[in-house]
Design a protein around this motif. Structure first.
Motif: not given
Length: 172
Positions: A30-44
């Motif tokens: 879940s920690v990894k998924g949260l962090l990865r979702s930040a990358f997927k959501a927006s490069e900016s």
């Protein structure tokens, strides 16, 4: 996990509990998924974190996509990959030492009928979790990765209902 047994007045919304200690925890996945979702959501968003912290002064030109692949897909060898461990509860700063409490959500399926409150378990405020990683130097140093991960967790929170304050963290 759902822990329903069909009994009256039971908790309806699940939680993860460590098999050995019985304590609540946040799975590493879940920690990894949260962090990865930040990358997927927006490069900016990732670039804003870089701009806001002097630790990242030398990373303006890196590829966010390459960084994401390195962190979450790993390198060629399993021994070179970043590892995301479970976040464990380490203490409660509440005066009575409690770390869990109950709360209720009242969904309104039909506006003309009485809603039925659903009891659920929550982690109380002032509870400290320890997030642990086994990180490797790469595009970013270990120190830079930790700073990036910390900022993402502080900004986004983790778990259900973060938009109403659950699962939000403060630095410790």
């Amino acid at each position: 996990y759902m822990h329903e047994t069909g009994q009256d007045n039971e908790f309806k919304i699940g939680f993860y509990f460590d098999y050995t200690t019985g304590m609540p925890y946040i799975p590493g996945s879940s920690v990894k998924g949260l962090l990865r979702s930040a990358f997927k959501a927006s490069e900016s968003y990732i670039r804003e974190i870089f701009k806001s912290n002097s630790l990242f002064c030398n990373v303006n030109e890196i590829s966010i996509s390459d960084l994401e692949n390195e962190i979450f897909e790993g390198k060629k060898s399993i021994y070179d990959r970043d590892i995301f461990f479970d976040a464990v509860l380490i203490k409660s700063d509440n005066t009575d030492g409690r770390f869990l409490g109950e709360d209720f959500i009242t969904p309104h399926k039909d506006p003309l009928k009485n809603p039925v409150p659903i009891k659920f378990l929550k982690v109380l405020p002032n509870v400290v979790f320890r997030f642990e990683f086994d990180l490797k130097d790469g595009i970013l140093s270990v120190e830079q990765k930790l700073a990036l991960f910390k900022q993402i967790i502080l900004d986004l929170g983790i778990g259900a209902k973060t938009n109403v304050g659950y699962g939000n963290f403060e630095p410790n």
